[in-house]
Design a protein around this motif. Structure first.
Motif, mmCIF file in Angstrom:
data_model
loop_
_atom_site.group_PDB
_atom_site.id
_atom_site.type_symbol
_atom_site.label_atom_id
_atom_site.label_comp_id
_atom_site.label_asym_id
_atom_site.label_seq_id
_atom_site.Cartn_x
_atom_site.Cartn_y
_atom_site.Cartn_z
ATOM 1 N N ASP A 1 0.839 -1.212 0.000
ATOM 2 C CA ASP A 1 0.000 0.000 0.000
ATOM 3 C C ASP A 1 0.867 1.252 0.000
ATOM 4 O O ASP A 1 0.544 2.227 -0.668
ATOM 5 C CB ASP A 1 -0.887 0.040 1.259
ATOM 6 C CG ASP A 1 -1.795 -1.167 1.361
ATOM 7 O OD1 ASP A 1 -2.636 -1.331 0.460
ATOM 8 O OD2 ASP A 1 -1.651 -1.954 2.310
ATOM 9 N N MET A 2 1.919 1.230 0.763
ATOM 10 C CA MET A 2 2.802 2.396 0.916
ATOM 11 C C MET A 2 4.239 1.880 0.918
ATOM 12 O O MET A 2 4.715 1.320 1.905
ATOM 13 C CB MET A 2 2.449 3.106 2.235
ATOM 14 C CG MET A 2 3.443 4.153 2.702
ATOM 15 S SD MET A 2 4.052 5.294 1.479
ATOM 16 C CE MET A 2 2.820 6.578 1.546
ATOM 17 N N LEU A 3 4.901 2.035 -0.203
ATOM 18 C CA LEU A 3 6.230 1.442 -0.398
ATOM 19 C C LEU A 3 7.370 2.340 0.074
ATOM 20 O O LEU A 3 8.491 1.883 0.258
ATOM 21 C CB LEU A 3 6.394 1.129 -1.898
ATOM 22 C CG LEU A 3 7.660 0.414 -2.359
ATOM 23 C CD1 LEU A 3 7.770 -0.967 -1.709
ATOM 24 C CD2 LEU A 3 7.680 0.278 -3.885
ATOM 25 N N ARG A 4 7.100 3.621 0.271
ATOM 26 C CA ARG A 4 8.203 4.578 0.484
ATOM 27 C C ARG A 4 9.125 4.228 1.659
ATOM 28 O O ARG A 4 10.338 4.314 1.515
ATOM 29 C CB ARG A 4 7.667 6.010 0.612
ATOM 30 C CG ARG A 4 6.860 6.461 -0.635
ATOM 31 C CD ARG A 4 6.610 7.955 -0.695
ATOM 32 N NE ARG A 4 7.854 8.674 -0.882
ATOM 33 C CZ ARG A 4 8.457 9.358 0.050
ATOM 34 N NH1 ARG A 4 7.932 9.470 1.245
ATOM 35 N NH2 ARG A 4 9.607 9.943 -0.192
ATOM 36 N N TYR B 1 1.123 -7.064 -4.268
ATOM 37 C CA TYR B 1 2.018 -8.051 -3.656
ATOM 38 C C TYR B 1 1.339 -8.755 -2.481
ATOM 39 O O TYR B 1 0.619 -8.135 -1.707
ATOM 40 C CB TYR B 1 3.300 -7.348 -3.194
ATOM 41 C CG TYR B 1 4.367 -8.275 -2.697
ATOM 42 C CD1 TYR B 1 4.643 -9.477 -3.349
ATOM 43 C CD2 TYR B 1 5.111 -7.961 -1.566
ATOM 44 C CE1 TYR B 1 5.626 -10.329 -2.890
ATOM 45 C CE2 TYR B 1 6.104 -8.798 -1.099
ATOM 46 C CZ TYR B 1 6.354 -9.992 -1.762
ATOM 47 O OH TYR B 1 7.330 -10.831 -1.303
ATOM 48 N N ASN B 2 1.572 -10.036 -2.392
ATOM 49 C CA ASN B 2 0.930 -10.914 -1.406
ATOM 50 C C ASN B 2 -0.571 -11.064 -1.688
ATOM 51 O O ASN B 2 -1.351 -11.376 -0.795
ATOM 52 C CB ASN B 2 1.140 -10.406 0.034
ATOM 53 C CG ASN B 2 2.455 -10.870 0.648
ATOM 54 O OD1 ASN B 2 2.548 -11.120 1.845
ATOM 55 N ND2 ASN B 2 3.492 -11.023 -0.147
ATOM 56 N N SER B 3 -0.937 -10.802 -2.973
ATOM 57 C CA SER B 3 -2.349 -10.841 -3.376
ATOM 58 C C SER B 3 -3.238 -10.035 -2.440
ATOM 59 O O SER B 3 -4.296 -10.491 -1.989
ATOM 60 C CB SER B 3 -2.847 -12.284 -3.495
ATOM 61 O OG SER B 3 -2.282 -12.854 -4.655
ATOM 62 N N ARG B 4 -2.765 -8.840 -2.184
ATOM 63 C CA ARG B 4 -3.548 -7.924 -1.357
ATOM 64 C C ARG B 4 -4.292 -6.942 -2.268
ATOM 65 O O ARG B 4 -3.726 -6.430 -3.230
ATOM 66 C CB ARG B 4 -2.613 -7.175 -0.392
ATOM 67 C CG ARG B 4 -2.057 -8.093 0.702
ATOM 68 C CD ARG B 4 -0.922 -7.428 1.454
ATOM 69 N NE ARG B 4 -1.272 -6.089 1.920
ATOM 70 C CZ ARG B 4 -1.966 -5.811 3.032
ATOM 71 N NH1 ARG B 4 -2.384 -6.795 3.805
ATOM 72 N NH2 ARG B 4 -2.228 -4.566 3.368
ATOM 73 N N CYS B 5 -5.527 -6.724 -1.969
ATOM 74 C CA CYS B 5 -6.327 -5.802 -2.771
ATOM 75 C C CYS B 5 -5.883 -4.379 -2.467
ATOM 76 O O CYS B 5 -5.599 -4.041 -1.325
ATOM 77 C CB CYS B 5 -7.801 -5.942 -2.401
ATOM 78 S SG CYS B 5 -8.456 -7.538 -2.851
ATOM 79 N N ARG B 6 -5.829 -3.554 -3.523
ATOM 80 C CA ARG B 6 -5.418 -2.170 -3.283
ATOM 81 C C ARG B 6 -6.460 -1.411 -2.465
ATOM 82 O O ARG B 6 -7.663 -1.680 -2.560
ATOM 83 C CB ARG B 6 -5.162 -1.461 -4.604
ATOM 84 C CG ARG B 6 -3.664 -1.343 -4.864
ATOM 85 C CD ARG B 6 -3.411 -0.675 -6.164
ATOM 86 N NE ARG B 6 -3.509 -1.688 -7.200
ATOM 87 C CZ ARG B 6 -2.564 -1.924 -8.096
ATOM 88 N NH1 ARG B 6 -1.466 -1.194 -8.097
ATOM 89 N NH2 ARG B 6 -2.708 -2.861 -8.990
ATOM 90 N N ALA B 7 -5.948 -0.458 -1.682
ATOM 91 C CA ALA B 7 -6.784 0.310 -0.744
ATOM 92 C C ALA B 7 -7.813 1.161 -1.469
ATOM 93 O O ALA B 7 -7.654 1.497 -2.637
ATOM 94 C CB ALA B 7 -5.876 1.216 0.092
#
Ligand code: LLP
Length: 424
Positions: free
Chosen positions: A310-313, A380-386
């Motif tokens: 969700d937040m890669l920074r 990534y990790n098959s997580r749905c985007r927010a």
């Protein structure tokens, strides 16, 4: 005056809506943006430039959500794009193609074709090969491609090495000592029209001096070209103005533009800027729910439902983002927590060693998350985007629905459905 994103009493508000209300209605993790803050930042650029010919091209990569683009279209913004996808987003949001500049080192012939058809304002060319390809593509289409050439001024922007772009070792732009030759070549190409010069030395710039140094280099080139009969229409200084995440003290938008204008002097070149982060960075937060508190003899972990996808920074740049509970708790002990996500990597963290009074199911806000947050998110990790919402005074606008499992597998096929023996 109240700030659009602040705690009032114990509760965090975005304009007139509490973060708690948004969490309840839209769930977590959710990105929340303040329309007022986006407008305020854009208008700071606009107001400083009323007396100079200019174009403010919002860098779409910072946050390409259609509703965000819609706000900026309504303010009269131009756009800096780096792909056909971004071009189509801007056009979908009703953006004026005549205010689009196309940056990037790797534009494909097909992207050039689409951009030419759309009649964009300018291609920021980054190499001789790209210039040749653009000339060929526009020749085939019977078009003339407006260009600027991006200079690599070899200045050190003193920012994170991954987002420094104006040094000799970076892949961006044309070295200063090769650029006159390239302009002379470009000016003779039949399907190219030389319009300007540009640079973009890096992002999250706190010190304006490297940019001033670059402007001086660009103006020297402009003068040299004039002597050779090549007259430019515009100078594009890219984006890059930093924001305060913690204790950084970048110049304000007005001071930044004031310094640029003073460096340009009575030069009547049209000024283009491509701000991204300074428009949307501090206008957005990411809200996330604490799932588990895990205390060990060594460290305390607050495991939240937002992650590096969700937040890669923080994972990518070791970026520091302020993290606060949306509802201030009284009567619970402050402890030092590592705020981490559920992804199976130790690089999956939002913040380390934060002193917070929190309990399970509390909602936390990650601040200054408007730029390069959602736009760099993945599955990534098959997580749905927010989900993403925009608060506009008392109104909440759903800018992006939370993804579902069906979105996740869109376009994927089980083997049986795609069996296609090759013809021998
Ligand atoms: N123009 C060009 C040609 C760019 O490459 C960029 C950003 C901008 C404008 C906008 O720069 P800004 O005003 O936003 O600094 N993902 C990184 C930032 C990458 C910036 C890439 N280029 C981060 O999260 O810090």
């Amino acid at each position: 005056m109240t700030h659009p994103i602040e705690h009032r009493g114990n509760e965090l508000y975005i304009e007139s809506i509490s973060a708690a209300e948004i969490a309840k209605e839209f769930g977590t993790p959710t990105y929340v943006y303040s329309r007022a803050l986006i407008e305020e930042a854009f208008n700071s650029y606009k107001n400083m430039l009323t007396s100079h010919r200019s174009l403010i091209c919002y860098a779409v990569k910072a946050n390409p959500n259609l509703a965000v683009l819609d706000i900026l279209v309504q303010l009269g913004a131009g756009f800096d794009i780096v792909s056909e996808g971004e071009l189509k987003r801007v056009l979908t949001a009703g953006g004026d193609p005549g205010k689009i500049v196309f940056s990037g080192v790797g534009k494909t012939p097909s992207e050039m074709n689409t951009a030419l058809k759309s009649k964009i304002y300018c291609f920021n060319v980054e190499s001789e090969s790209e210039l040749n390809t653009l000339n060929e593509v526009s020749k085939k289409m019977g078009e003339i491609a407006p260009i600027s050439i991006r200079i690599n001024p070899n200045v050190n922007p003193t920012t994170h090495p991954y987002i420094a772009t104006g040094m000799r070792k970076n892949k961006f732009g044309v070295p200063k000592d090769e650029v006159i030759k390239l302009y002379e070549k470009a000016s003779k190409l039949k399907n190219i029209s030389v319009q300007g010069i540009d640079c973009h030395i890096g992002s999250q710039l706190v010190d304006i001096n490297p940019l001033i140094e670059s402007i001086q280099q660009l103006l020297e080139i402009v003068d040299e070209l004039k002597r050779r009969g090549i007259n430019l229409e515009h100078i594009n200084l890219g984006g890059g103005l930093g924001i305060t995440y913690r204790d950084e003290a970048p110049p304000s938008i007005s001071d930044y533009i004031r310094s640029i204008l003073s460096e340009l002097g009575d030069n009547n070149l049209k000024l283009i800027v491509e701000p991204g982060r300074s428009i949307i960075g501090n206008a957005g937060i990411l809200i996330t729910e604490v799932q588990y508190l895990k205390t060990t003899s060594h460290r305390n972990f607050a495991i939240v439902d937002a992650a590096m996808n969700d937040m890669l920074r923080p994972a990518l740049y070791d970026a520091w983002l302020e993290i606060l509970p949306i509802s201030k708790r009284h009567g619970i002990e402050h402890k030092t927590w590592d705020i981490v996500g559920p992804v199976c990597e130790s690089g999956d963290f939002l913040g380390h060693q934060r002193n917070l009074a929190i309990k399970e199911r509390d909602i936390l806000a990650v601040l200054s998350a408007g730029a390069y947050g959602s736009s760099m998110s993945s599955n990534y990790n098959s997580r749905c985007r927010a989900a993403e919402v925009i608060v506009d005074s008392e109104t909440i606008h759903l800018a992006r629905k939370r993804e579902s499992f069906n979105d996740l597998i869109l376009g994927e096929n089980l083997l049986a459905k795609t069996e296609k023996p090759r013809a021998k």
